[in-house]
Scaffold this motif. Structure first.
Motif, mmCIF file in Angstrom:
data_model
loop_
_atom_site.group_PDB
_atom_site.id
_atom_site.type_symbol
_atom_site.label_atom_id
_atom_site.label_comp_id
_atom_site.label_asym_id
_atom_site.label_seq_id
_atom_site.Cartn_x
_atom_site.Cartn_y
_atom_site.Cartn_z
ATOM 1 N N VAL A 1 -13.787 -22.272 -67.760
ATOM 2 C CA VAL A 1 -12.770 -23.040 -67.411
ATOM 3 C C VAL A 1 -11.548 -22.242 -67.846
ATOM 4 O O VAL A 1 -10.604 -22.586 -66.972
ATOM 5 N N LEU A 2 -11.281 -21.922 -68.866
ATOM 6 C CA LEU A 2 -10.075 -21.166 -69.580
ATOM 7 C C LEU A 2 -9.724 -20.187 -68.618
ATOM 8 O O LEU A 2 -8.459 -19.765 -68.408
ATOM 9 N N PHE B 1 -15.115 -28.457 -73.345
ATOM 10 C CA PHE B 1 -14.078 -28.380 -74.450
ATOM 11 C C PHE B 1 -14.652 -29.190 -75.578
ATOM 12 O O PHE B 1 -14.491 -28.998 -76.613
ATOM 13 N N GLY B 2 -15.601 -30.468 -75.289
ATOM 14 C CA GLY B 2 -16.152 -31.238 -76.333
ATOM 15 C C GLY B 2 -17.357 -30.782 -76.845
ATOM 16 O O GLY B 2 -17.762 -30.861 -78.068
ATOM 17 N N GLY B 3 -18.188 -30.165 -75.915
ATOM 18 C CA GLY B 3 -19.463 -29.475 -76.328
ATOM 19 C C GLY B 3 -19.615 -28.668 -77.587
ATOM 20 O O GLY B 3 -20.204 -29.127 -78.515
ATOM 21 N N PRO B 4 -18.670 -27.569 -77.625
ATOM 22 C CA PRO B 4 -18.681 -26.755 -78.617
ATOM 23 C C PRO B 4 -18.330 -27.241 -80.101
ATOM 24 O O PRO B 4 -18.640 -26.824 -80.956
ATOM 25 N N ALA C 1 -25.845 -25.509 -72.571
ATOM 26 C CA ALA C 1 -24.864 -26.080 -71.497
ATOM 27 C C ALA C 1 -23.649 -26.589 -72.319
ATOM 28 O O ALA C 1 -22.434 -26.474 -71.684
ATOM 29 N N LEU C 2 -23.685 -27.027 -73.527
ATOM 30 C CA LEU C 2 -22.534 -27.631 -74.309
ATOM 31 C C LEU C 2 -21.622 -26.525 -74.781
ATOM 32 O O LEU C 2 -20.240 -26.789 -74.710
ATOM 33 N N LEU C 3 -21.992 -25.475 -74.859
ATOM 34 C CA LEU C 3 -21.585 -24.170 -75.383
ATOM 35 C C LEU C 3 -20.880 -23.429 -74.320
ATOM 36 O O LEU C 3 -20.060 -22.352 -74.436
ATOM 37 N N GLY C 4 -21.270 -23.618 -73.116
ATOM 38 C CA GLY C 4 -21.161 -22.669 -72.126
ATOM 39 C C GLY C 4 -20.060 -22.653 -71.073
ATOM 40 O O GLY C 4 -19.812 -21.721 -70.069
ATOM 41 N N GLY C 5 -19.126 -23.663 -71.292
ATOM 42 C CA GLY C 5 -18.224 -24.002 -70.224
ATOM 43 C C GLY C 5 -16.775 -23.397 -70.590
ATOM 44 O O GLY C 5 -15.723 -23.334 -69.574
ATOM 45 N N ARG C 6 -16.596 -23.523 -71.801
ATOM 46 C CA ARG C 6 -15.303 -23.384 -72.205
ATOM 47 C C ARG C 6 -14.504 -22.120 -71.657
ATOM 48 O O ARG C 6 -13.507 -22.060 -71.291
#
Length: 262
Positions: free
Chosen positions: A58-59, A14-17, A50-55
């Motif tokens: 998880v959601l 969530f902080g990466g983007p 990697a910073l953009l790919g988790g949101r």
């Protein structure tokens, strides 16, 4: 350990983007230079991806878990508290049919026949995990629903809310707290598997599972494109499971009969 793993993964998701900005592309599977973790199969910075790919991952998993319990808790409680065998059979027997269906096959079929968007993916994952969760809720609520304490509440003409939410809900809380971690891990697995197979709800194509799929051919040249998203997914799954398991133990101690109410 659970809090540390979960916090790290969620901060990245969530902080990466908020801090990541896609830069110019370079050669595929390059290392060093302007790319601390190398580049992926399309020449994009692995760290940025990697910073953009988790949101989204998880959601969707969190939404699926929420939908699971919104369906399973009232379903299982209704079966356990009905007091009529035919009601119990009518509610629970259809779930056996759903349990016999292979999860990944149904997930791929549903998502392939519809649009691979977040809502469809989350709802499909929820339907796949709902039968097992409903059976767990029913089994956990069955004893409490027919216990002497519940009979005493009925004789005292306590309200439905006090019986089924106050007493029964408090009895189910430790079980649900322990189960929530496993449900989230299962949802992460199904969503990541669907993304790995190309059925992703992330239009940008930066999902952690998609990164693993697209970069595995160059793992010998630039391993971080596979290792980083893999470690983030594993860390999130293990961390959430440990965290909820710890919360379940705490809830069980709080609700134990011998514990003081002060």
């Amino acid at each position: 350990m659970g809090a540390a793993l979960t916090t790290t993964a969620l901060l990245v998701a969530f902080g990466g983007p908020l801090v990541a900005e896609p830069g110019p592309r370079g050669p595929a599977f390059a290392s060093g230079g302007d790319w601390p973790l190398g580049t992926d199969a399309e020449g994009r910075d692995v760290l940025t991806q990697a910073l953009l790919g988790g949101r989204s991952l998880v959601l969707i998993a969190a939404a699926a878990v929420l939908a699971i319990y919104l369906l399973a808790v009232p379903w299982g409680v209704a079966a356990a508290t009905s007091g009529r065998r035919w009601v119990d059979e009518t509610l629970m027997r259809p779930l056996d049919l759903l349990l016999s269906v292979p999860s990944m096959m149904l997930l791929l079929l549903v998502v392939a026949m519809t649009e691979a968007n977040a809502a469809v993916l989350a709802l499909t994952v929820a339907v796949l995990q709902f039968p097992d969760a409903a059976r767990l809720v029913r089994a956990s609520a069955l004893y409490a629903a027919h216990s002497p304490a519940m009979q005493a509440l009925r004789l005292q003409r306590e309200t439905w809310w006090r019986r089924n939410v106050g007493y029964l809900g408090r009895t189910l809380l430790p079980v649900l707290a322990a189960d929530a971690g496993l449900r989230f891990v299962g949802a992460i697995y199904l969503v990541a598997s669907a993304s790995f197979l190309g059925l992703t709800a992330d239009a940008s194509g930066t999902d952690w599972a998609v990164m693993v799929d697209r970069n595995r051919s160059g793992i010998a040249l630039a391993p971080w494109g596979v290792l980083v998203p893999t470690l983030l997914i594993i860390g999130l799954a293990v961390g959430v499971n440990l965290l909820f398991d710890s919360g379940a133990r705490a809830a069980s101690r709080e609700s134990s009969p011998g514990r003081s109410g002060t």
